[in-house]
Scaffold this motif. Structure first.
Motif, PDB file in Angstrom:
ATOM      1  N   ASP A 180      35.559 114.064  93.293  1.00  0.00           N
ATOM      2  CA  ASP A 180      36.163 114.881  92.246  1.00  0.00           C
ATOM      3  C   ASP A 180      37.497 115.656  92.674  1.00  0.00           C
ATOM      4  O   ASP A 180      37.812 115.480  93.796  1.00  0.00           O
ATOM      5  N   VAL A 181      37.868 116.246  91.872  1.00  0.00           N
ATOM      6  CA  VAL A 181      39.469 116.785  92.245  1.00  0.00           C
ATOM      7  C   VAL A 181      39.220 118.339  91.923  1.00  0.00           C
ATOM      8  O   VAL A 181      38.783 118.825  90.870  1.00  0.00           O
ATOM      9  N   ILE A 182      39.305 119.140  92.853  1.00  0.00           N
ATOM     10  CA  ILE A 182      39.097 120.387  92.688  1.00  0.00           C
ATOM     11  C   ILE A 182      40.395 121.355  92.401  1.00  0.00           C
ATOM     12  O   ILE A 182      41.458 121.048  93.357  1.00  0.00           O
ATOM     13  N   ARG A 183      40.639 121.977  91.325  1.00  0.00           N
ATOM     14  CA  ARG A 183      41.710 122.749  91.171  1.00  0.00           C
ATOM     15  C   ARG A 183      41.494 124.341  91.364  1.00  0.00           C
ATOM     16  O   ARG A 183      40.392 124.716  90.909  1.00  0.00           O
ATOM     17  N   TRP A 184      42.499 124.837  92.071  1.00  0.00           N
ATOM     18  CA  TRP A 184      42.149 126.333  92.422  1.00  0.00           C
ATOM     19  C   TRP A 184      43.643 126.839  92.047  1.00  0.00           C
ATOM     20  O   TRP A 184      44.386 126.431  92.161  1.00  0.00           O
ATOM     21  N   SER A 185      43.475 128.217  91.255  1.00  0.00           N
ATOM     22  CA  SER A 185      44.500 128.894  90.919  1.00  0.00           C
ATOM     23  C   SER A 185      44.338 130.366  91.392  1.00  0.00           C
ATOM     24  O   SER A 185      43.257 130.927  91.581  1.00  0.00           O
ATOM     25  N   PRO A 186      45.629 131.265  91.749  1.00  0.00           N
ATOM     26  CA  PRO A 186      45.223 132.436  92.110  1.00  0.00           C
ATOM     27  C   PRO A 186      44.464 133.361  91.080  1.00  0.00           C
ATOM     28  O   PRO A 186      44.566 133.239  89.932  1.00  0.00           O
ATOM     29  N   THR A 190      46.013 108.828  95.964  1.00  0.00           N
ATOM     30  CA  THR A 190      44.966 108.772  96.973  1.00  0.00           C
ATOM     31  C   THR A 190      43.546 108.421  96.495  1.00  0.00           C
ATOM     32  O   THR A 190      42.962 107.675  97.515  1.00  0.00           O
ATOM     33  N   PHE A 191      43.049 108.899  95.574  1.00  0.00           N
ATOM     34  CA  PHE A 191      41.708 108.340  95.082  1.00  0.00           C
ATOM     35  C   PHE A 191      41.617 106.813  94.937  1.00  0.00           C
ATOM     36  O   PHE A 191      40.900 106.184  95.235  1.00  0.00           O
ATOM     37  N   LEU A 192      43.038 106.344  94.182  1.00  0.00           N
ATOM     38  CA  LEU A 192      43.023 104.797  94.239  1.00  0.00           C
ATOM     39  C   LEU A 192      42.936 104.171  95.572  1.00  0.00           C
ATOM     40  O   LEU A 192      42.400 102.885  95.487  1.00  0.00           O
ATOM     41  N   THR A 193      43.262 104.470  96.428  1.00  0.00           N
ATOM     42  CA  THR A 193      43.640 103.945  97.676  1.00  0.00           C
ATOM     43  C   THR A 193      42.291 104.288  98.554  1.00  0.00           C
ATOM     44  O   THR A 193      42.023 103.043  99.530  1.00  0.00           O
ATOM     45  N   ILE A 208      39.692 106.986  97.988  1.00  0.00           N
ATOM     46  CA  ILE A 208      38.568 107.492  97.329  1.00  0.00           C
ATOM     47  C   ILE A 208      38.176 108.936  97.979  1.00  0.00           C
ATOM     48  O   ILE A 208      38.518 109.921  97.078  1.00  0.00           O
ATOM     49  N   ALA A 209      37.982 108.938  98.995  1.00  0.00           N
ATOM     50  CA  ALA A 209      37.620 110.343  99.571  1.00  0.00           C
ATOM     51  C   ALA A 209      37.606 110.392 101.090  1.00  0.00           C
ATOM     52  O   ALA A 209      37.373 109.284 101.715  1.00  0.00           O
ATOM     53  N   LYS A 210      37.747 111.266 101.769  1.00  0.00           N
ATOM     54  CA  LYS A 210      37.550 111.529 103.435  1.00  0.00           C
ATOM     55  C   LYS A 210      36.100 111.693 103.370  1.00  0.00           C
ATOM     56  O   LYS A 210      35.358 111.970 102.659  1.00  0.00           O
ATOM     57  N   SER A 211      35.531 111.509 104.605  1.00  0.00           N
ATOM     58  CA  SER A 211      34.181 111.734 105.308  1.00  0.00           C
ATOM     59  C   SER A 211      34.049 112.958 105.113  1.00  0.00           C
ATOM     60  O   SER A 211      35.062 113.931 105.508  1.00  0.00           O
ATOM     61  N   VAL A 212      32.799 113.656 105.017  1.00  0.00           N
ATOM     62  CA  VAL A 212      32.542 115.041 105.058  1.00  0.00           C
ATOM     63  C   VAL A 212      32.675 115.398 106.401  1.00  0.00           C
ATOM     64  O   VAL A 212      33.104 116.614 106.788  1.00  0.00           O
ATOM     65  N   LEU A 213      32.287 114.506 107.573  1.00  0.00           N
ATOM     66  CA  LEU A 213      32.448 115.087 108.879  1.00  0.00           C
ATOM     67  C   LEU A 213      33.978 115.318 109.166  1.00  0.00           C
ATOM     68  O   LEU A 213      34.344 116.127 109.811  1.00  0.00           O
ATOM     69  N   CYS A 214      34.967 114.564 108.846  1.00  0.00           N
ATOM     70  CA  CYS A 214      36.170 114.638 109.024  1.00  0.00           C
ATOM     71  C   CYS A 214      36.821 115.723 108.474  1.00  0.00           C
ATOM     72  O   CYS A 214      37.483 116.748 109.077  1.00  0.00           O
ATOM     73  N   GLU A 215      36.379 116.144 107.202  1.00  0.00           N
ATOM     74  CA  GLU A 215      36.799 117.559 106.664  1.00  0.00           C
ATOM     75  C   GLU A 215      36.339 118.642 107.359  1.00  0.00           C
ATOM     76  O   GLU A 215      36.731 119.835 107.529  1.00  0.00           O
ATOM     77  N   ALA A 216      34.749 118.587 107.799  1.00  0.00           N
ATOM     78  CA  ALA A 216      34.471 119.555 108.430  1.00  0.00           C
ATOM     79  C   ALA A 216      35.152 119.886 109.683  1.00  0.00           C
ATOM     80  O   ALA A 216      35.079 121.139 110.040  1.00  0.00           O
ATOM     81  N   LEU A 217      35.521 118.811 110.525  1.00  0.00           N
ATOM     82  CA  LEU A 217      36.296 118.871 111.684  1.00  0.00           C
ATOM     83  C   LEU A 217      37.640 119.549 111.150  1.00  0.00           C
ATOM     84  O   LEU A 217      37.984 120.479 112.133  1.00  0.00           O
TER      85      LEU A 217
END
Length: 315
Positions: free
Chosen positions: A10-16, A207-210, A212-221
């Motif tokens: 998914d793509v998460i969008r955040w606004s102020p 990035t999604f096309l090439t 898809i996503a990073k691993s949860v472990l990499c993002e947690a680190l």
């Protein structure tokens, strides 16, 4: 401002104004450094930057910004992706040498810019020269891309304080950075793009096309590293300071053979050879002695020069 984060599918969008942020309640969300202020305007309209967590940031920005017939301006010495990718997209690349003292010369850029100018790519602090782009030159380049409806892409991988990024409040400036250099975590392949919403969202799509996503472990680190960012910065400075002193003393002992270009916030320094020999040959000799400098020839330099690391352990 819109914040775009690629996470899982998914793509998460955040606004102020929203209570949610990068990490929200789910584990593995990537938490970036505090976002710079977005006050400012461009062309009389407020332009709000965005970020997107991703890898291969400069290449992705090139694919987003370049089309057949466009002109890209890059600098020499430099790295191949910025010079080799645009032609594959049908764009032309104008490679300019750095000015006196390895500086960026905005006047030379303006003179080289054609009507089809689409992207000016540079990095500050610069790899491999170790120098920052002067504020006056940056302002001139920002004015140029605004006038030509182009983009200024600034790789700020070695910048510590991104609140001073030239992208803040500038809709035609794109900043890319990450955790590979100052945090010493290249294996995570994690970074971000800060720019206009349409640029950031397009980068997330590519990035999604090439990947898809990073691993949860990499993002947690990555989250953990950013939570302890100040600790990483202190360690970065601790390692660089004694190494720079060692390189400075070495250069001072051999004034007839080398000239050191003092670095401005990087863990490496640009060195010019005065012996008339090849820097590539010197680097091969250094490798035999257990050292690993980078030869200027491998980065397009036509002068005998190279980059040497100033980071060292004192333990």
């Amino acid at each position: 401002m819109v914040l775009v984060v690629l996470h899982e599918n998914d793509v998460i969008r955040w606004s102020p104004g929203e209570e949610t942020c990068w990490r929200r309640a789910a584990p593995g969300r990537l938490a970036p450094p505090a976002a710079p202020s977005t006050q400012g305007s461009s062309g009389g309209r407020s332009r709000s930057p965005s970020r997107t967590a991703r890898r291969r940031r400069c290449s992705c920005c090139s694919t987003r910004c370049c089309s057949p017939g466009d002109q890209v301006i890059a600098f020499n010495p430099g790295w191949q992706p910025l010079m080799g990718l645009p032609p594959r997209l049908g764009a032309s690349v104008t490679v300019l040498p750095y000015g006196p003292g390895m500086s960026v010369d905005a006047a030379a850029v303006t003179a080289a810019a054609g009507e089809n100018l689409r992207l000016i790519a540079l990095n500050s602090p610069c790899s491999p020269t170790g120098l920052r782009v002067e504020e006056e030159e940056l302002r001139a380049l920002v004015a140029l891309v605004a006038e030509r409806d182009a983009y200024l892409l600034v790789d700020e991988e070695y910048a510590i304080d991104l609140s001073r990024s030239p992208a803040v409040g500038q809709g035609r400036v794109i900043s890319v950075s990450g955790l590979s250099r100052t945090c010493g975590l290249p294996g995570l392949r994690t970074g971000w793009v800060y720019g206009a919403p349409q640029v950031a969202e397009a980068c997330a799509e590519r990035t999604f096309l090439t990947s898809i996503a990073k691993s949860v472990l990499c993002e947690a680190l990555a989250c953990s590293a950013l939570d302890r960012y100040e600790d990483y910065v202190r360690e970065y400075h601790r390692l660089c300071a004694p190494g720079l002193g060692l390189v400075e003393r070495w250069a001072a002992c051999h004034p007839d053979a080398v000239r050191l270009v003092p670095p401005q916030g990087t863990p490496f320094a640009w060195i010019r050879l005065r012996t008339g020999g090849s820097s590539l040959a010197l680097c091969r000799r250094a490798l035999e002695a257990g050292l690993l400098p980078a030869a200027g020839e491998t980065m397009g330099s036509t002068q005998a020069s190279g980059s040497a690391s100033t980071a060292t352990s004192t333990r």
